[in-house]
Enzyme design. Sequence first.
Site, PDB file in Angstrom:
ATOM      1  N   ARG A  94       7.569 -33.255  11.584  1.00 50.08           N
ATOM      2  CA  ARG A  94       6.768 -32.513  12.570  1.00 50.08           C
ATOM      3  C   ARG A  94       6.280 -31.178  12.011  1.00 50.08           C
ATOM      4  O   ARG A  94       5.179 -30.729  12.314  1.00 50.08           O
ATOM      5  CB  ARG A  94       7.545 -32.319  13.878  1.00 50.08           C
ATOM      6  CG  ARG A  94       8.733 -31.377  13.802  1.00 50.08           C
ATOM      7  CD  ARG A  94       9.498 -31.382  15.120  1.00 50.08           C
ATOM      8  NE  ARG A  94      10.507 -30.333  15.206  1.00 50.08           N
ATOM      9  CZ  ARG A  94      11.684 -30.362  14.581  1.00 50.08           C
ATOM     10  NH1 ARG A  94      12.001 -31.374  13.792  1.00 50.08           N
ATOM     11  NH2 ARG A  94      12.551 -29.371  14.725  1.00 50.08           N
ATOM     12  N   HIS A  95       7.091 -30.575  11.163  1.00 52.70           N
ATOM     13  CA  HIS A  95       6.666 -29.289  10.577  1.00 52.70           C
ATOM     14  C   HIS A  95       5.601 -29.514   9.501  1.00 52.70           C
ATOM     15  O   HIS A  95       4.655 -28.738   9.393  1.00 52.70           O
ATOM     16  CB  HIS A  95       7.876 -28.540  10.020  1.00 52.70           C
ATOM     17  CG  HIS A  95       8.825 -28.104  11.092  1.00 52.70           C
ATOM     18  ND1 HIS A  95       8.407 -27.468  12.229  1.00 52.70           N
ATOM     19  CD2 HIS A  95      10.168 -28.247  11.207  1.00 52.70           C
ATOM     20  CE1 HIS A  95       9.451 -27.218  13.009  1.00 52.70           C
ATOM     21  NE2 HIS A  95      10.530 -27.688  12.411  1.00 52.70           N
TER      22      HIS A  95
ATOM     23  N   CYS B  54       3.202  -2.979   3.950  1.00 54.03           N
ATOM     24  CA  CYS B  54       2.363  -1.816   4.269  1.00 54.03           C
ATOM     25  C   CYS B  54       3.145  -0.998   5.299  1.00 54.03           C
ATOM     26  O   CYS B  54       4.354  -1.189   5.448  1.00 54.03           O
ATOM     27  CB  CYS B  54       0.970  -2.229   4.739  1.00 54.03           C
ATOM     28  SG  CYS B  54       0.886  -3.085   6.326  1.00 54.03           S
ATOM     29  N   GLY B  55       2.499  -0.096   5.991  1.00 51.93           N
ATOM     30  CA  GLY B  55       3.228   0.746   6.932  1.00 51.93           C
ATOM     31  C   GLY B  55       3.866  -0.063   8.052  1.00 51.93           C
ATOM     32  O   GLY B  55       5.053   0.084   8.356  1.00 51.93           O
ATOM     33  N   THR B  56       3.079  -0.940   8.647  1.00 46.92           N
ATOM     34  CA  THR B  56       3.577  -1.777   9.747  1.00 46.92           C
ATOM     35  C   THR B  56       3.845  -3.210   9.318  1.00 46.92           C
ATOM     36  O   THR B  56       4.510  -3.946  10.040  1.00 46.92           O
ATOM     37  CB  THR B  56       2.522  -1.847  10.872  1.00 46.92           C
ATOM     38  OG1 THR B  56       1.318  -2.394  10.302  1.00 46.92           O
ATOM     39  CG2 THR B  56       2.243  -0.472  11.463  1.00 46.92           C
ATOM     40  N   GLY B  57       3.242  -3.628   8.226  1.00 40.82           N
ATOM     41  CA  GLY B  57       3.253  -5.039   7.812  1.00 40.82           C
ATOM     42  C   GLY B  57       2.139  -5.833   8.459  1.00 40.82           C
ATOM     43  O   GLY B  57       1.892  -6.977   8.083  1.00 40.82           O
ATOM     44  N   ILE B  58       1.456  -5.226   9.419  1.00 37.54           N
ATOM     45  CA  ILE B  58       0.457  -5.979  10.191  1.00 37.54           C
ATOM     46  C   ILE B  58      -0.840  -6.169   9.398  1.00 37.54           C
ATOM     47  O   ILE B  58      -1.300  -7.299   9.198  1.00 37.54           O
ATOM     48  CB  ILE B  58       0.175  -5.287  11.550  1.00 37.54           C
ATOM     49  CG1 ILE B  58       1.452  -5.261  12.400  1.00 37.54           C
ATOM     50  CG2 ILE B  58      -0.941  -6.025  12.292  1.00 37.54           C
ATOM     51  CD1 ILE B  58       1.349  -4.407  13.664  1.00 37.54           C
ATOM     52  N   GLY B  59      -1.411  -5.065   8.945  1.00 37.85           N
ATOM     53  CA  GLY B  59      -2.695  -5.170   8.235  1.00 37.85           C
ATOM     54  C   GLY B  59      -2.587  -6.048   7.003  1.00 37.85           C
ATOM     55  O   GLY B  59      -3.446  -6.912   6.745  1.00 37.85           O
TER      56      GLY B  59
ATOM     57  N   HIS C 149      10.433 -23.711   9.295  1.00 37.12           N
ATOM     58  CA  HIS C 149       9.432 -24.361  10.152  1.00 37.12           C
ATOM     59  C   HIS C 149       8.009 -24.250   9.603  1.00 37.12           C
ATOM     60  O   HIS C 149       7.229 -25.186   9.734  1.00 37.12           O
ATOM     61  CB  HIS C 149       9.438 -23.733  11.554  1.00 37.12           C
ATOM     62  CG  HIS C 149      10.672 -24.027  12.337  1.00 37.12           C
ATOM     63  ND1 HIS C 149      10.682 -24.099  13.707  1.00 37.12           N
ATOM     64  CD2 HIS C 149      11.953 -24.261  11.944  1.00 37.12           C
ATOM     65  CE1 HIS C 149      11.911 -24.366  14.133  1.00 37.12           C
ATOM     66  NE2 HIS C 149      12.702 -24.468  13.076  1.00 37.12           N
TER      67      HIS C 149
ATOM     68  N   ASP D 296       0.870  -1.178   0.000  1.00 44.70           N
ATOM     69  CA  ASP D 296       0.000   0.000   0.000  1.00 44.70           C
ATOM     70  C   ASP D 296       0.908   1.230   0.000  1.00 44.70           C
ATOM     71  O   ASP D 296       2.130   1.127  -0.179  1.00 44.70           O
ATOM     72  CB  ASP D 296      -1.007  -0.040   1.167  1.00 44.70           C
ATOM     73  CG  ASP D 296      -0.369   0.251   2.518  1.00 44.70           C
ATOM     74  OD1 ASP D 296       0.886   0.349   2.590  1.00 44.70           O
ATOM     75  OD2 ASP D 296      -1.113   0.383   3.508  1.00 44.70           O
ATOM     76  N   HIS D 297       0.297   2.407   0.209  1.00 43.31           N
ATOM     77  CA  HIS D 297       1.088   3.637   0.175  1.00 43.31           C
ATOM     78  C   HIS D 297       2.165   3.655   1.264  1.00 43.31           C
ATOM     79  O   HIS D 297       3.230   4.214   1.070  1.00 43.31           O
ATOM     80  CB  HIS D 297       0.157   4.850   0.311  1.00 43.31           C
ATOM     81  CG  HIS D 297      -0.731   4.789   1.513  1.00 43.31           C
ATOM     82  ND1 HIS D 297      -1.803   3.904   1.590  1.00 43.31           N
ATOM     83  CD2 HIS D 297      -0.699   5.456   2.699  1.00 43.31           C
ATOM     84  CE1 HIS D 297      -2.393   4.059   2.775  1.00 43.31           C
ATOM     85  NE2 HIS D 297      -1.748   4.979   3.463  1.00 43.31           N
TER      86      HIS D 297
HETATM   87  C1  RB5 Z   1      -1.748   3.046   6.383  1.00 43.40           C
HETATM   88  O1  RB5 Z   1      -1.730   4.292   6.967  1.00 43.40           O
HETATM   89  C2  RB5 Z   1      -1.444   1.973   7.414  1.00 43.40           C
HETATM   90  O2  RB5 Z   1      -2.527   1.832   8.269  1.00 43.40           O
HETATM   91  C3  RB5 Z   1      -1.130   0.664   6.727  1.00 43.40           C
HETATM   92  O3  RB5 Z   1      -0.051   0.840   5.860  1.00 43.40           O
HETATM   93  C4  RB5 Z   1      -0.721  -0.479   7.635  1.00 43.40           C
HETATM   94  O4  RB5 Z   1       0.264  -0.105   8.529  1.00 43.40           O
HETATM   95  C5  RB5 Z   1      -1.811  -1.219   8.275  1.00 43.40           C
HETATM   96  O5  RB5 Z   1      -1.615  -2.195   9.014  1.00 43.40           O
END
Ligand code: RB5
Length: 142
Positions: free
Chosen positions: A132-133, A64-69, A97, A7-8
């Site tokens: 196991r893996h 993405c910004g955090t990689g989380i979403g 693994h 994403d951006h």
């Molecule tokens: C975008 O602002 C941000 O929310 C997205 O890149 C990401 O970090 C979401 O998890």
Amino acid sequence: MIALGCDHGGYELMQEVMKHLDELNVPYKNFGTYSTESCDYPDYAKKVAYAVAQKECELGILICGTGIGISIAANKVKGIRCALCHDCFSAEATKQHNNANVLAMGGRVVGPGLALKIVDTFLNTPFSNDERHIRRISMLED
Ligand code: RB5
């Protein structure tokens, strides 16, 4: 073939990743986004996840910004094992693994120097093939 999506928040780091893959002659397909204009990370996570799940691409990289979403979104797709990694130990272990098929990173978390080493580790580490893996991975699909 590596599927790429961001994403951006991940756009700038993805430019570095593409430059790096070009230098290594690693083929990739870029599913976007194609600018820093604000966009929705699930769109790009799904494009990459489907390309990997349908075996159009062997592996994927999402930023993405955090990689989380973007990792949460990718992991909703059946057959996807997306690992959020901000260190080389995790990138190595998740291939060995978990046989992770998508790497996620946060463009606002890691700089390009570390990110490219994480990419190299992810791409170059094979699955252990340990019984196991294999068993544990198959349990993820239940
Ligand atoms: C975008 O602002 C941000 O929310 C997205 O890149 C990401 O970090 C979401 O998890």
